[in-house]
Scaffold this motif. Structure first.
Motif, PDB file in Angstrom:
ATOM      1  N   UNK A 134       0.814  -1.217   0.000  1.00 31.94           N
ATOM      2  CA  UNK A 134       0.000   0.000   0.000  1.00 31.94           C
ATOM      3  C   UNK A 134       0.850   1.270   0.000  1.00 31.94           C
ATOM      4  N   UNK A 135       2.019   1.212   0.609  1.00 37.39           N
ATOM      5  CA  UNK A 135       2.898   2.379   0.655  1.00 37.39           C
ATOM      6  C   UNK A 135       3.478   2.702  -0.726  1.00 37.39           C
ATOM      7  N   UNK A 136       3.407   1.713  -1.649  1.00 40.74           N
ATOM      8  CA  UNK A 136       3.946   1.927  -2.995  1.00 40.74           C
ATOM      9  C   UNK A 136       2.846   2.024  -4.061  1.00 40.74           C
ATOM     10  N   UNK A 137       1.592   2.048  -3.618  1.00 35.87           N
ATOM     11  CA  UNK A 137       0.484   2.045  -4.571  1.00 35.87           C
ATOM     12  C   UNK A 137       0.507   3.265  -5.484  1.00 35.87           C
ATOM     13  N   UNK A 138       0.772   4.432  -4.922  1.00 31.49           N
ATOM     14  CA  UNK A 138       0.815   5.644  -5.743  1.00 31.49           C
ATOM     15  C   UNK A 138       1.970   5.602  -6.741  1.00 31.49           C
ATOM     16  N   UNK A 139       3.084   4.997  -6.323  1.00 38.80           N
ATOM     17  CA  UNK A 139       4.214   4.844  -7.252  1.00 38.80           C
ATOM     18  C   UNK A 139       3.819   3.943  -8.421  1.00 38.80           C
ATOM     19  N   UNK A 140       3.080   2.873  -8.104  1.00 34.27           N
ATOM     20  CA  UNK A 140       2.588   1.961  -9.139  1.00 34.27           C
ATOM     21  C   UNK A 140       1.704   2.718 -10.131  1.00 34.27           C
ATOM     22  N   UNK A 165     -14.514  -2.084 -11.440  1.00 31.23           N
ATOM     23  CA  UNK A 165     -15.816  -2.719 -11.633  1.00 31.23           C
ATOM     24  C   UNK A 165     -15.664  -4.207 -11.967  1.00 31.23           C
ATOM     25  N   UNK A 166     -14.715  -4.501 -12.836  1.00 28.99           N
ATOM     26  CA  UNK A 166     -14.541  -5.885 -13.291  1.00 28.99           C
ATOM     27  C   UNK A 166     -13.993  -6.780 -12.188  1.00 28.99           C
ATOM     28  N   UNK A 167     -13.093  -6.245 -11.353  1.00 26.04           N
ATOM     29  CA  UNK A 167     -12.437  -7.060 -10.321  1.00 26.04           C
ATOM     30  C   UNK A 167     -12.788  -6.556  -8.922  1.00 26.04           C
ATOM     31  N   UNK A 168     -14.055  -6.149  -8.767  1.00 22.57           N
ATOM     32  CA  UNK A 168     -14.470  -5.628  -7.464  1.00 22.57           C
ATOM     33  C   UNK A 168     -14.486  -6.694  -6.376  1.00 22.57           C
ATOM     34  N   UNK A 169     -14.376  -7.999  -6.763  1.00 24.21           N
ATOM     35  CA  UNK A 169     -14.384  -9.061  -5.759  1.00 24.21           C
ATOM     36  C   UNK A 169     -13.052  -9.181  -5.022  1.00 24.21           C
ATOM     37  N   UNK A 170     -12.008  -8.493  -5.516  1.00 26.35           N
ATOM     38  CA  UNK A 170     -10.770  -8.488  -4.722  1.00 26.35           C
ATOM     39  C   UNK A 170     -10.128  -7.101  -4.594  1.00 26.35           C
ATOM     40  N   UNK A 171     -10.445  -6.165  -5.474  1.00 26.21           N
ATOM     41  CA  UNK A 171      -9.943  -4.797  -5.307  1.00 26.21           C
ATOM     42  C   UNK A 171     -10.773  -4.106  -4.231  1.00 26.21           C
ATOM     43  N   UNK A 172     -10.121  -3.774  -3.130  1.00 24.75           N
ATOM     44  CA  UNK A 172     -10.831  -3.340  -1.930  1.00 24.75           C
ATOM     45  C   UNK A 172     -11.074  -1.831  -1.918  1.00 24.75           C
ATOM     46  N   UNK A 173     -11.889  -1.414  -0.941  1.00 22.61           N
ATOM     47  CA  UNK A 173     -12.225   0.000  -0.780  1.00 22.61           C
ATOM     48  C   UNK A 173     -10.984   0.843  -0.508  1.00 22.61           C
ATOM     49  N   UNK A 174     -10.024   0.267   0.225  1.00 22.11           N
ATOM     50  CA  UNK A 174      -8.806   1.032   0.534  1.00 22.11           C
ATOM     51  C   UNK A 174      -8.033   1.347  -0.734  1.00 22.11           C
ATOM     52  N   UNK A 175      -8.020   0.418  -1.697  1.00 21.78           N
ATOM     53  CA  UNK A 175      -7.355   0.676  -2.969  1.00 21.78           C
ATOM     54  C   UNK A 175      -8.087   1.774  -3.744  1.00 21.78           C
ATOM     55  N   UNK A 177      -9.851   4.252  -2.518  1.00 22.69           N
ATOM     56  CA  UNK A 177      -9.602   5.553  -1.888  1.00 22.69           C
ATOM     57  C   UNK A 177      -8.240   6.108  -2.299  1.00 22.69           C
ATOM     58  N   UNK A 178      -7.240   5.252  -2.280  1.00 18.99           N
ATOM     59  CA  UNK A 178      -5.895   5.694  -2.676  1.00 18.99           C
ATOM     60  C   UNK A 178      -5.885   6.127  -4.135  1.00 18.99           C
ATOM     61  N   UNK A 179      -6.584   5.357  -4.978  1.00 20.53           N
ATOM     62  CA  UNK A 179      -6.643   5.682  -6.413  1.00 20.53           C
ATOM     63  C   UNK A 179      -7.339   7.006  -6.643  1.00 20.53           C
ATOM     64  N   UNK A 180      -8.457   7.221  -5.953  1.00 22.65           N
ATOM     65  CA  UNK A 180      -9.200   8.476  -6.105  1.00 22.65           C
ATOM     66  C   UNK A 180      -8.326   9.670  -5.707  1.00 22.65           C
ATOM     67  N   UNK A 181      -7.605   9.528  -4.605  1.00 21.31           N
ATOM     68  CA  UNK A 181      -6.725  10.604  -4.155  1.00 21.31           C
ATOM     69  C   UNK A 181      -5.592  10.838  -5.149  1.00 21.31           C
ATOM     70  N   UNK A 182      -5.070   9.765  -5.722  1.00 22.74           N
ATOM     71  CA  UNK A 182      -4.003   9.875  -6.723  1.00 22.74           C
ATOM     72  C   UNK A 182      -4.462  10.709  -7.917  1.00 22.74           C
ATOM     73  N   UNK A 183      -5.657  10.425  -8.432  1.00 23.51           N
ATOM     74  CA  UNK A 183      -6.149  11.164  -9.601  1.00 23.51           C
ATOM     75  C   UNK A 183      -6.464  12.618  -9.265  1.00 23.51           C
ATOM     76  N   UNK A 184      -6.927  12.860  -8.050  1.00 18.27           N
ATOM     77  CA  UNK A 184      -7.144  14.250  -7.629  1.00 18.27           C
ATOM     78  C   UNK A 184      -5.826  15.027  -7.665  1.00 18.27           C
TER      79      UNK A 184
END
Length: 536
Positions: A134-140, A165-175, A177-184
């Motif tokens: 998770x600490x490297x998610x934004x780098x990814x 949407x396609x992989x919502x069964x394993x991509x979690x809410x925490x991911x 949130x981080x993604x939304x903040x990254x795009x902002x």
């Protein structure tokens, strides 16, 4: 057997990284068994085989009598798997009889680099994103924005949204949130990297971004019907597409299921009423269906359909502290400083969209236009004073004019970005420009051009911008003269060196500077800068 491993950049989509992170740890237990054994295992094996990666030969004679080698082999592998708690073995046998005394084996952890357009890329992208610390998610995310999507934020954002949407069964809410903040953060950085005024261009992506978290301030039906349909029509007319599929691919793909899901979700009263994309069957090719993301970037001009609607929405969504900059920008760029036409446009806008253009916005608009009318009065009065009195009396006239509140405009609490920190009176600025430029009035074709030059330069110093549709013609042989006068005007108003934006104004404003080069990184060495500080 040890696999020769080629080192790719850390966040490259390499199937061996996914296998190692997922299967050689306990993290495979975070998934459903069917997904690991059916989807992931067989997809990986088929991919490695199709890519033509190294195949190893193993003798099939090392087995008990009357027992097939395959059965013997997998019994041994099962013992290894059970002993170290793996979901499946590191290697697998190819199901073909190519050699009499050998069987072919491939290894799951063989390095295999995937490109975006390859089959099942999205699966391994999603898995590696999930498995990344998770600490490297934004780098990814930043790595793939730059290398995989060529810094196309809009397309990348659409891709990631569909991935969730396609992989919502394993991509979690925490991911998420981080993604939304990254795009902002990316959108903010993109805006800061652009010329400051360009962020006020009417753009569908800016509007969608604002509506996505402020939609509750509007009537839901207005967003779900009027805005959604207008936006879809605009994107179709402007030929904006995320990507295209054949009708066979679309009807059999995840996108049809996702679109139906999004439409149902958008009907829920607590959900943003515009889905993330819509399918569009292409008229020129009936076999193709395009996927169009509502958040695609599309810059509008006044001729585009429903321009007034999008203008009103972006004005409403603009930060209130930046509203005056928005208004000034469109006066200069969209309406070419035609204050009367601009005022008429806004009057109709406020009437048509009074249900969301709040009272505070209306007050600000009236204040803005009232200021410009007083500016015109100040300009006209200064012009008459200058024509009637000798130059030596200008200073005295200015002192007398300060007492006349009827035509003096003080720029309300406006501090110039260049750092003087002083409140300037519009009349003083106009008088300075007129005095300096008058020496070369004969260099202009006519008085109209001369007065237009004064007006545009005044607008620049008062509002930090001036956009000129067509350069003003100046007679040849006056490059150094006009440049030096422009420098004199600057030095009369500021104490610091001339900046890049002001030199750019020369090229926009006067025809004689069209061939002059400006090096932003070596400004003081450019000829135009040198002409501005000395006559020689």
């Amino acid at each position: 057997m040890e696999v020769n491993r080629q080192e790719y950049p850390e966040h490259t989509i390499d199937t061996s990284k996914v296998y190692i992170e997922l299967c050689l740890s306990e993290r495979w237990k975070e998934f459903e068994a069917d997904f690991i054994y059916m989807k992931f295992q067989f997809t990986l094996q088929l991919l490695l085989f199709k890519k033509g990666l190294p195949i190893h030969l193993v003798s099939n004679k090392v087995r008990p009598p009357k027992e097939s080698f395959v059965k013997y082999y997998y019994k041994g592998q099962d013992r290894i798997v059970m002993s170290v708690s793996l979901p499946f073995s590191k290697d697998f046998i190819l199901p073909r009889d190519k050699y009499e005394d050998y069987v072919e084996i491939m290894y799951h952890d063989t390095p295999c680099l995937l490109e975006k357009d390859e089959e099942n890329y999205d699966l391994f992208f999603a898995l590696l994103f999930y498995l990344t610390d998770l600490m490297k998610t934004k780098d990814f995310l930043a790595f793939h924005l730059s290398t995989t999507f060529n810094n196309d934020i809009s397309t990348y954002k659409d891709y990631i949204e569909l991935l969730f949407l396609k992989y919502d069964f394993f991509l979690k809410e925490k991911h998420e949130k981080i993604t939304h903040k990254f795009f902002q953060e990316q959108e903010k950085n993109k805006a800061m990297a652009l010329p400051s005024d360009s962020i006020h261009d009417i753009n569908s992506s800016i509007i969608m971004d604002g509506l996505s978290y402020r939609w509750t301030e509007f009537d839901r039906t207005f967003i779900a019907d009027t805005v959604k349909l207008s936006l879809a029509y605009l994107l179709i007319v402007k030929e904006k597409r995320s990507f295209s599929l054949t009708n066979e691919e679309f009807s059999a793909s995840e996108y049809l299921k996702e679109y139906e899901y999004l439409c149902d979700k958008a009907k829920e009263t607590d959900t943003f009423p515009i889905p993330r994309f819509f399918p569009f069957p292409e008229n020129n090719d009936e076999s193709i269906t395009s996927i169009i993301g509502y958040s695609l970037s599309c810059t509008l001009d006044r001729k585009d359909p429903n321009y007034d609607l999008f203008f009103a929405l972006q004005y409403y969504l603009t930060d209130f502290m930046e509203s005056k900059d928005f208004l000034a920008y469109h006066l200069a760029t969209t309406f070419s400083n035609d204050i009367e036409t601009y005022a008429d446009f806004f009057e109709q806008l406020l009437l048509k969209y009074d249900f969301f253009l709040a009272h505070k916005h209306e007050k600000l608009v009236h204040s803005f236009f009232d200021k410009f009318k007083r500016l015109e009065q100040a300009t006209e009065k200064t012009k008459k004073n200058y024509e009637q009195e000798p130059k030596k009396n200008i200073q005295k006239d200015e002192e007398n004019n300060q007492k006349n509140a009827e035509y003096i405009l003080v720029i309300d609490k406006h501090e110039f970005s260049q750092g003087t920190g002083t409140e300037k009176k519009a009349q003083e600025i106009i008088a300075t420009i007129t005095e300096k430029l008058s020496e070369y009035q004969s260099a202009f074709n006519n008085d109209t051009d001369y007065q237009k030059a004064i007006q545009e330069i005044s607008t620049y110093f008062l509002y930090k911008q001036a956009t000129i549709t067509n350069p003003i013609f100046v007679k040849n042989g006056n490059v150094k003269n006009i440049a030096f006068v422009m420098g004199e005007i600057w030095r009369s108003l500021y104490n610091n060196p001339i900046n890049y934006e002001y030199l750019t104004l020369y090229k926009q404003l006067f025809s004689i500077f069209k061939d002059q080069k400006i090096d932003k990184n070596n400004l003081f060495s450019t000829n135009l800068y040198k002409y501005s500080i000395t006559k020689t």
